[in-house]
Motif scaffolding. Structure first.
Motif, short mmCIF file in Angstrom:
data_model
loop_
_atom_site.label_atom_id
_atom_site.label_comp_id
_atom_site.label_asym_id
_atom_site.label_seq_id
_atom_site.Cartn_x
_atom_site.Cartn_y
_atom_site.Cartn_z
N PHE A 152 0.79 -1.06 -0.15
CA PHE A 152 -0.09 0.13 -0.01
C PHE A 152 0.83 1.29 0.09
O PHE A 152 0.61 2.35 -0.68
CB PHE A 152 -0.79 0.04 1.38
N VAL A 153 1.87 1.28 0.84
CA VAL A 153 2.79 2.43 1.11
C VAL A 153 3.58 2.67 -0.23
O VAL A 153 3.70 3.81 -0.85
CB VAL A 153 3.51 2.45 2.04
N LEU A 154 3.95 1.53 -0.92
CA LEU A 154 4.91 1.74 -2.34
C LEU A 154 3.76 2.14 -3.38
O LEU A 154 4.19 2.82 -4.09
CB LEU A 154 5.32 0.34 -2.49
N ILE A 155 2.62 1.60 -3.54
CA ILE A 155 1.85 2.17 -4.41
C ILE A 155 1.30 3.56 -4.19
O ILE A 155 1.37 4.42 -5.16
CB ILE A 155 0.43 1.31 -4.48
N LEU A 156 0.98 4.04 -2.80
CA LEU A 156 1.06 5.37 -2.57
C LEU A 156 2.30 6.48 -3.16
O LEU A 156 1.95 7.46 -3.69
CB LEU A 156 0.61 5.56 -1.06
N ALA A 187 -15.62 3.33 -14.36
CA ALA A 187 -14.63 2.79 -15.22
C ALA A 187 -13.68 2.17 -14.27
O ALA A 187 -13.11 1.09 -14.99
CB ALA A 187 -13.95 4.10 -15.88
N ILE A 188 -13.34 2.56 -13.14
CA ILE A 188 -12.55 1.76 -12.40
C ILE A 188 -12.81 0.25 -11.96
O ILE A 188 -12.10 -0.66 -12.01
CB ILE A 188 -11.97 2.61 -11.00
N LYS A 189 -14.03 0.11 -11.69
CA LYS A 189 -14.63 -1.04 -11.25
C LYS A 189 -14.83 -1.94 -12.42
O LYS A 189 -14.42 -3.16 -12.45
CB LYS A 189 -16.02 -1.02 -10.50
N LEU A 190 -15.16 -1.29 -13.67
CA LEU A 190 -15.19 -2.08 -14.90
C LEU A 190 -13.98 -2.86 -15.39
O LEU A 190 -13.75 -3.89 -15.67
CB LEU A 190 -15.92 -1.34 -16.04
N THR A 191 -12.80 -1.89 -15.19
CA THR A 191 -11.48 -2.30 -15.40
C THR A 191 -11.05 -3.33 -14.46
O THR A 191 -10.45 -4.33 -14.83
CB THR A 191 -10.69 -1.14 -15.18
N GLN A 192 -11.39 -3.30 -13.06
CA GLN A 192 -11.13 -4.49 -12.08
C GLN A 192 -11.79 -5.67 -12.60
O GLN A 192 -11.40 -6.85 -12.73
CB GLN A 192 -11.51 -4.02 -10.72
N GLN A 197 -4.98 -3.23 -6.37
CA GLN A 197 -4.60 -2.55 -5.36
C GLN A 197 -4.61 -1.12 -5.75
O GLN A 197 -4.85 -0.09 -5.06
CB GLN A 197 -3.58 -2.85 -4.44
N MET A 198 -4.00 -0.86 -6.93
CA MET A 198 -3.92 0.57 -7.65
C MET A 198 -5.22 0.91 -7.98
O MET A 198 -5.50 2.15 -7.76
CB MET A 198 -3.08 0.50 -8.75
N LEU A 199 -6.33 0.23 -8.44
CA LEU A 199 -7.49 0.37 -8.96
C LEU A 199 -8.20 0.92 -7.40
O LEU A 199 -8.82 1.83 -7.68
CB LEU A 199 -8.21 -0.53 -9.76
N ASP A 200 -8.18 0.17 -6.47
CA ASP A 200 -8.95 0.25 -5.22
C ASP A 200 -8.45 1.60 -4.63
O ASP A 200 -9.28 2.08 -4.31
CB ASP A 200 -8.64 -0.77 -4.16
N MET A 217 -7.36 4.13 -6.44
CA MET A 217 -7.86 5.32 -7.11
C MET A 217 -9.39 5.36 -6.67
O MET A 217 -9.88 6.63 -6.52
CB MET A 217 -7.66 5.11 -8.70
N PHE A 218 -10.17 4.34 -6.50
CA PHE A 218 -11.59 4.25 -6.13
C PHE A 218 -11.58 5.14 -4.68
O PHE A 218 -12.39 6.11 -4.62
CB PHE A 218 -12.16 2.82 -5.71
N TRP A 219 -10.78 4.88 -3.86
CA TRP A 219 -11.02 5.39 -2.79
C TRP A 219 -10.62 6.59 -2.52
O TRP A 219 -11.11 7.74 -1.91
CB TRP A 219 -10.25 4.75 -1.51
N LEU A 220 -9.57 7.13 -3.47
CA LEU A 220 -9.09 8.56 -3.40
C LEU A 220 -10.18 9.53 -4.11
O LEU A 220 -10.42 10.44 -3.57
CB LEU A 220 -7.85 8.52 -4.58
N ILE A 221 -10.84 8.80 -5.11
CA ILE A 221 -11.95 9.57 -5.64
C ILE A 221 -13.30 9.86 -4.44
O ILE A 221 -13.76 10.82 -4.19
CB ILE A 221 -12.55 8.93 -6.93
N ILE A 222 -13.43 8.62 -3.72
CA ILE A 222 -14.59 8.85 -2.86
C ILE A 222 -14.05 9.75 -1.48
O ILE A 222 -14.89 10.64 -1.10
CB ILE A 222 -14.86 7.44 -2.01
#
Length: 188
Positions: free
Chosen positions: A21-25, A168-173, A108-111, A113-118
């Motif tokens: 998580f920290v590395l992706i961040l 779009a994020i969820k469809l990509t997942q 994890q990257m898509l998740d 992105m999802f949470w950053l938007i929320i």
């Protein structure tokens, strides 16, 4: 597996997930050009620098895309899968380990992105004006939302682009990452 073994497995999974998580961040922070003077950003950089240092020597100097952070996350995930196989007395092929690592990092990257938007949407409702503690979420979410905002203009002052971005994020997942994971399942 015994309860002690399950507890140990949970702890290893939690620690590997936290490191990833920290590395992706870190990857997202570099990609979105957040303010590196912010304490959270500074903390993430200091914590991940030792992990990324070996790959920084081999890879080109990081610019906007911090490939060493992403590659380190994949290596940590691959080591976790190998350790999981060892602890559960199973052996996984190199292809399965690679596909598992790629799909987990993409998920994890898509998740994230999802949470950053929320978080950005919720903060836009409750936080008025500039706040340095919440500005980092705007800096991280804005590049994700920008392409959608170009296509979908605000309607009556309401920005609907986060809804389309989340879809779009969820469809990509589901479609892309799910297809890659299905390929990995065929290697079992």
């Amino acid at each position: 597996m015994s309860p002690v073994g399950e507890g140990g497995l949970f702890l290893i999974q939690f620690l590997a997930g936290l490191v990833i998580f920290v590395l992706i961040l870190r990857f997202f922070m570099r990609a979105t050009h957040v303010d590196w003077r912010h304490p959270i950003v500074n903390f993430v950089a200091k914590v991940t620098n030792p992990l990324c240092a070996p790959l920084n020597l081999a890879l080109p100097k990081p610019g906007r895309w911090d490939w060493s952070a992403l590659l380190t996350a994949m290596i940590v995930q691959a080591l976790f899968v190998v350790l999981l196989g060892f602890l559960t007395d199973r052996s996984f092929s190199v292809g399965l380990i690679a596909i598992s690592s790629v799909t987990e990092i993409l998920n994890q990257m898509l998740d994230m992105m999802f949470w950053l938007i929320i978080i950005q949407v919720v903060l836009s409702w409750v936080s008025q004006g500039y706040n340095p503690n919440t500005a980092i979420f705007y800096q991280l979410a804005e590049p994700i939302l920008r392409p959608f905002q170009k296509v979908i203009p605000p309607i009556g002052g309401l920005d609907l682009s986060p809804i389309v971005a989340i879809i779009a994020i969820k469809l990509t997942q589901i479609i892309v990452v799910g297809s890659i994971a299905q390929l990995g399942q065929s290697l079992l």
